[in-house]
Scaffold this motif. Structure first.
Motif, PDB file in Angstrom:
ATOM      1  N   ASP A   4     -11.678  57.682  29.759  1.00 33.06           N
ATOM      2  CA  ASP A   4     -11.877  56.600  28.795  1.00 33.06           C
ATOM      3  C   ASP A   4     -12.642  55.457  29.423  1.00 33.06           C
ATOM      4  OD1 ASP A   4     -10.454  57.983  26.905  1.00 33.06           O
ATOM      5  OD2 ASP A   4      -8.536  57.062  27.437  1.00 33.06           O
ATOM      6  N   ARG A   5     -12.235  55.114  30.661  1.00 33.10           N
ATOM      7  CA  ARG A   5     -12.911  54.000  31.340  1.00 33.10           C
ATOM      8  C   ARG A   5     -14.377  54.318  31.561  1.00 33.10           C
ATOM      9  NH1 ARG A   5      -8.883  50.688  33.592  1.00 33.10           N
ATOM     10  NH2 ARG A   5      -6.840  51.653  33.369  1.00 33.10           N
ATOM     11  N   ALA A   6     -14.637  55.544  32.030  1.00 28.91           N
ATOM     12  CA  ALA A   6     -16.024  55.932  32.277  1.00 28.91           C
ATOM     13  C   ALA A   6     -16.820  55.887  30.981  1.00 28.91           C
ATOM     14  CB  ALA A   6     -16.066  57.337  32.878  1.00 28.91           C
ATOM     15  N   LEU A   7     -16.228  56.382  29.916  1.00 31.06           N
ATOM     16  CA  LEU A   7     -16.924  56.412  28.629  1.00 31.06           C
ATOM     17  C   LEU A   7     -17.172  54.996  28.118  1.00 31.06           C
ATOM     18  CD1 LEU A   7     -16.627  58.973  25.940  1.00 31.06           C
ATOM     19  CD2 LEU A   7     -16.346  56.641  25.167  1.00 31.06           C
ATOM     20  N   LEU A   8     -16.183  54.119  28.298  1.00 33.40           N
ATOM     21  CA  LEU A   8     -16.353  52.734  27.859  1.00 33.40           C
ATOM     22  C   LEU A   8     -17.473  52.055  28.642  1.00 33.40           C
ATOM     23  CD1 LEU A   8     -12.755  51.351  27.239  1.00 33.40           C
ATOM     24  CD2 LEU A   8     -14.586  51.684  25.589  1.00 33.40           C
ATOM     25  N   LEU A   9     -17.495  52.305  29.949  1.00 35.55           N
ATOM     26  CA  LEU A   9     -18.540  51.702  30.782  1.00 35.55           C
ATOM     27  C   LEU A   9     -19.910  52.175  30.317  1.00 35.55           C
ATOM     28  CD1 LEU A   9     -18.824  49.880  33.316  1.00 35.55           C
ATOM     29  CD2 LEU A   9     -19.044  51.989  34.642  1.00 35.55           C
ATOM     30  N   ALA A  10     -20.019  53.498  30.093  1.00 35.57           N
ATOM     31  CA  ALA A  10     -21.292  54.045  29.621  1.00 35.57           C
ATOM     32  C   ALA A  10     -21.662  53.439  28.271  1.00 35.57           C
ATOM     33  CB  ALA A  10     -21.199  55.563  29.520  1.00 35.57           C
ATOM     34  N   ALA A  11     -20.672  53.279  27.391  1.00 35.25           N
ATOM     35  CA  ALA A  11     -20.948  52.733  26.056  1.00 35.25           C
ATOM     36  C   ALA A  11     -21.412  51.286  26.142  1.00 35.25           C
ATOM     37  CB  ALA A  11     -19.697  52.838  25.185  1.00 35.25           C
ATOM     38  N   VAL A  12     -20.774  50.514  27.027  1.00 37.92           N
ATOM     39  CA  VAL A  12     -21.182  49.109  27.189  1.00 37.92           C
ATOM     40  C   VAL A  12     -22.627  49.038  27.662  1.00 37.92           C
ATOM     41  CG1 VAL A  12     -20.834  47.026  28.571  1.00 37.92           C
ATOM     42  CG2 VAL A  12     -18.869  48.192  27.563  1.00 37.92           C
ATOM     43  N   MET A  13     -22.974  49.882  28.632  1.00 37.85           N
ATOM     44  CA  MET A  13     -24.337  49.849  29.160  1.00 37.85           C
ATOM     45  C   MET A  13     -25.339  50.289  28.094  1.00 37.85           C
ATOM     46  SD  MET A  13     -24.094  50.878  33.159  1.00 37.85           S
ATOM     47  CE  MET A  13     -23.745  52.602  32.946  1.00 37.85           C
ATOM     48  N   LEU A  14     -24.946  51.288  27.319  1.00 31.77           N
ATOM     49  CA  LEU A  14     -25.828  51.790  26.258  1.00 31.77           C
ATOM     50  C   LEU A  14     -26.088  50.707  25.218  1.00 31.77           C
ATOM     51  CD1 LEU A  14     -26.853  54.757  26.090  1.00 31.77           C
ATOM     52  CD2 LEU A  14     -25.307  55.027  24.153  1.00 31.77           C
ATOM     53  N   VAL A  15     -25.019  50.024  24.825  1.00 31.71           N
ATOM     54  CA  VAL A  15     -25.153  48.982  23.808  1.00 31.71           C
ATOM     55  C   VAL A  15     -25.991  47.833  24.351  1.00 31.71           C
ATOM     56  CG1 VAL A  15     -23.905  47.235  22.503  1.00 31.71           C
ATOM     57  CG2 VAL A  15     -23.049  49.567  22.572  1.00 31.71           C
ATOM     58  N   ALA A  16     -25.723  47.452  25.631  1.00 28.14           N
ATOM     59  CA  ALA A  16     -26.489  46.365  26.229  1.00 28.14           C
ATOM     60  C   ALA A  16     -27.968  46.741  26.293  1.00 28.14           C
ATOM     61  CB  ALA A  16     -25.954  46.051  27.617  1.00 28.14           C
ATOM     62  N   ALA A  17     -28.234  48.012  26.614  1.00 29.68           N
ATOM     63  CA  ALA A  17     -29.627  48.447  26.716  1.00 29.68           C
ATOM     64  C   ALA A  17     -30.301  48.472  25.352  1.00 29.68           C
ATOM     65  CB  ALA A  17     -29.688  49.833  27.355  1.00 29.68           C
ATOM     66  N   SER A  18     -29.518  48.634  24.293  1.00 33.70           N
ATOM     67  CA  SER A  18     -30.126  48.761  22.966  1.00 33.70           C
ATOM     68  C   SER A  18     -30.725  47.439  22.497  1.00 33.70           C
ATOM     69  CB  SER A  18     -29.095  49.266  21.956  1.00 33.70           C
ATOM     70  OG  SER A  18     -28.196  48.230  21.594  1.00 33.70           O
ATOM     71  N   TYR A  19     -30.213  46.315  23.014  1.00 30.83           N
ATOM     72  CA  TYR A  19     -30.736  45.021  22.556  1.00 30.83           C
ATOM     73  C   TYR A  19     -32.208  44.820  22.914  1.00 30.83           C
ATOM     74  CZ  TYR A  19     -26.340  43.223  20.744  1.00 30.83           C
ATOM     75  OH  TYR A  19     -25.231  43.026  19.986  1.00 30.83           O
ATOM     76  N   PRO A  20     -32.543  44.869  24.225  1.00 33.62           N
ATOM     77  CA  PRO A  20     -33.967  44.685  24.539  1.00 33.62           C
ATOM     78  C   PRO A  20     -34.842  45.798  23.968  1.00 33.62           C
ATOM     79  CG  PRO A  20     -32.720  45.245  26.511  1.00 33.62           C
ATOM     80  CD  PRO A  20     -31.727  44.990  25.429  1.00 33.62           C
ATOM     81  N   LEU A  21     -34.278  47.007  23.951  1.00 31.18           N
ATOM     82  CA  LEU A  21     -35.061  48.160  23.503  1.00 31.18           C
ATOM     83  C   LEU A  21     -35.475  48.013  22.042  1.00 31.18           C
ATOM     84  CD1 LEU A  21     -35.323  50.474  25.628  1.00 31.18           C
ATOM     85  CD2 LEU A  21     -34.106  51.883  23.996  1.00 31.18           C
ATOM     86  N   LEU A  22     -34.520  47.583  21.212  1.00 30.07           N
ATOM     87  CA  LEU A  22     -34.796  47.559  19.782  1.00 30.07           C
ATOM     88  C   LEU A  22     -35.367  46.233  19.315  1.00 30.07           C
ATOM     89  CD1 LEU A  22     -31.740  49.564  18.595  1.00 30.07           C
ATOM     90  CD2 LEU A  22     -34.106  50.154  18.219  1.00 30.07           C
ATOM     91  N   TRP A  23     -35.165  45.199  20.090  1.00 24.56           N
ATOM     92  CA  TRP A  23     -35.637  43.898  19.623  1.00 24.56           C
ATOM     93  C   TRP A  23     -36.935  43.468  20.293  1.00 24.56           C
ATOM     94  CZ3 TRP A  23     -30.537  40.661  18.873  1.00 24.56           C
ATOM     95  CH2 TRP A  23     -29.875  41.192  17.761  1.00 24.56           C
ATOM     96  N   ARG A  24     -37.521  44.362  21.074  1.00 23.78           N
ATOM     97  CA  ARG A  24     -38.774  44.033  21.710  1.00 23.78           C
ATOM     98  C   ARG A  24     -39.933  44.329  20.771  1.00 23.78           C
ATOM     99  NH1 ARG A  24     -39.551  47.467  26.760  1.00 23.78           N
ATOM    100  NH2 ARG A  24     -39.884  48.896  25.052  1.00 23.78           N
ATOM    101  N   GLY A  25     -39.687  45.234  19.831  1.00 16.77           N
ATOM    102  CA  GLY A  25     -40.766  45.726  18.979  1.00 16.77           C
ATOM    103  C   GLY A  25     -41.499  44.642  18.212  1.00 16.77           C
ATOM    104  N   GLY A  26     -40.776  43.544  17.884  1.00 14.05           N
ATOM    105  CA  GLY A  26     -41.404  42.533  17.053  1.00 14.05           C
ATOM    106  C   GLY A  26     -42.122  41.456  17.829  1.00 14.05           C
ATOM    107  N   VAL A  27     -42.209  41.604  19.141  1.00 14.51           N
ATOM    108  CA  VAL A  27     -42.840  40.542  19.931  1.00 14.51           C
ATOM    109  C   VAL A  27     -44.343  40.504  19.646  1.00 14.51           C
ATOM    110  CG1 VAL A  27     -43.422  39.818  22.259  1.00 14.51           C
ATOM    111  CG2 VAL A  27     -41.110  40.572  21.727  1.00 14.51           C
ATOM    112  N   ALA A  28     -44.834  39.309  19.431  1.00 18.23           N
ATOM    113  CA  ALA A  28     -46.245  39.168  19.100  1.00 18.23           C
ATOM    114  C   ALA A  28     -47.044  38.936  20.371  1.00 18.23           C
ATOM    115  CB  ALA A  28     -46.425  37.995  18.154  1.00 18.23           C
ATOM    116  N   ASP A  29     -48.299  39.402  20.389  1.00 16.01           N
ATOM    117  CA  ASP A  29     -49.130  39.124  21.560  1.00 16.01           C
ATOM    118  C   ASP A  29     -50.437  38.431  21.217  1.00 16.01           C
ATOM    119  OD1 ASP A  29     -50.559  41.178  20.489  1.00 16.01           O
ATOM    120  OD2 ASP A  29     -50.057  42.633  22.046  1.00 16.01           O
ATOM    121  N   ARG A  30     -50.769  38.292  19.945  1.00 11.19           N
ATOM    122  CA  ARG A  30     -51.980  37.522  19.612  1.00 11.19           C
ATOM    123  C   ARG A  30     -51.859  36.919  18.218  1.00 11.19           C
ATOM    124  NH1 ARG A  30     -52.876  42.817  18.682  1.00 11.19           N
ATOM    125  NH2 ARG A  30     -54.123  43.363  16.869  1.00 11.19           N
TER     126      ARG A  30
END
Lengths: 180, 148
Positions: B32-58
């Motif tokens: 359970d602990r291992a799975l929770l740790l993996a889930a926390v990292m996955l969720v944390a990684a999803s923020y930059p991954l999914l919210w980077r798409g809208g960044v403007a460059d020009r």
């Protein structure tokens, strides 16, 4: 047919039926109570009824858990007046996805994995099913995926809490006996 | 009132009350602990991954629908466009752009403030000038504008 059949139809009710109905009633009660809670975003809910599903899964197996979960979705939506509304289909998609994942998760070695793992996996499946349906049907635009991190965070938090509650109920010394 | 609580729920409540004081952390098994740790990292990684798409460059500046200039959003600068009724001043800073001033009577495009997401747009209709951000992500390329 020459023989007249009696007009009363009897459906045999087994102990299984009573047990499933009892747990489903508990799950429906939690669904209704939860519907009164305000939510910051549509779709973010504690999912307390899933505690019941987890307990039933651990005690009586996947078949009973599936019955309780699906009865909860149908009857719960009837009670809160959402039957066949979009929210009903989202709940159904989430319930089906999490049942599918629980069918696999119940085979995890019990020495290392408890109800918390099942709960978190089911919670992720739940939002997965919901967002997939929402993308395919309600919001046919990739914009829904912008909400995925928020939904995933909610799933992680509530999945963990629900799993802990279920684990605690299951670890209780008294033990819930069927039909007691 | 108590009779109205469904049996299963009442049992669970009674059981929860009498469940003893088992510490919460004892309910977590190693997996359970291992799975929770993996889930926390996955969720944390999803923020930059999914919210980077809208960044403007020009920033794309148009007058009467015709491209006037494209400004890269990597340095601070101001740009003036002469439109139908006067001069619109556009300011660019790293990652964002805005209309600083506009001769339009209602100032809608000025009040919109900083634009930060790709495909966001400020329209100064009286002066026939538009400011639009564009991003590298082609995911929403088929849409003229998006609001959040």
């Amino acid at each position: 047919m020459a023989v007249m059949t009696p007009s009363t139809i009897e459906l045999p009710v087994t102990a299984d039926d009573y047990r499933i109905a009892r747990y489903a009633a508990a799950a429906i009660a939690l669904t209704v109570a939860e519907a009164a809670l305000p939510s910051p975003l549509p779709g973010i809910k504690p999912g307390l009824a899933n505690i019941i599903v987890l307990v039933v899964l651990a005690r009586y197996g996947w078949r009973d858990a599936a019955w309780v979960s699906l009865l909860r979705v149908v009857a719960g939506s009837l009670v809160i007046g959402q039957f066949l509304a979009p929210g009903f289909f989202l709940a159904l998609a989430g319930a089906l996805a999490s049942l599918a994942v629980l069918a696999l998760a119940q085979h995890l070695p019990p020495r290392f994995f408890g109800p918390v793992s099942a709960s978190v996996l089911a919670a992720f499946a739940h939002i997965g099913g919901q967002i997939a349906l929402a993308r395919a049907w309600l919001v046919p635009h990739d914009g829904v995926f912008y909400l995925l991190p928020l939904f995933a965070t909610a799933a992680l938090v509530f999945g963990t809490i629900n799993g802990l509650v279920a684990a605690r109920l299951l670890a209780a010394p008294a033990g819930l006996k069927a039909g007691s | 009132m108590k009779d109205r609580v469904p049996d299963g729920l009442r049992e669970l409540l009674a059981q929860a009350a009498g469940a003893g004081q088992a510490a919460w952390h004892t309910l977590l098994k190693p997996g359970d602990r291992a799975l929770l740790l993996a889930a926390v990292m996955l969720v944390a990684a999803s923020y930059p991954l999914l919210w980077r798409g809208g960044v403007a460059d020009r920033a794309i500046v148009k007058r009467d629908g015709q491209l006037v200039t494209e400004l890269a959003l990597n340095a601070s600068r101001k740009y003036e466009v002469t439109g139908a009724i006067g001069t619109t001043v556009i300011e660019v800073q790293p990652g964002r752009a805005r209309v600083v001033s506009d001769p339009g009577p209602r100032q809608y495009c000025v009040q919109q403030g900083w634009l930060t997401r790709a495909n966001a747009v400020a329209i100064c209709a009286p002066n026939h000038v538009t400011l639009q951000l564009a991003g590298g992500s082609g995911r929403n390329g088929g849409y003229d504008t998006l609001n959040y």
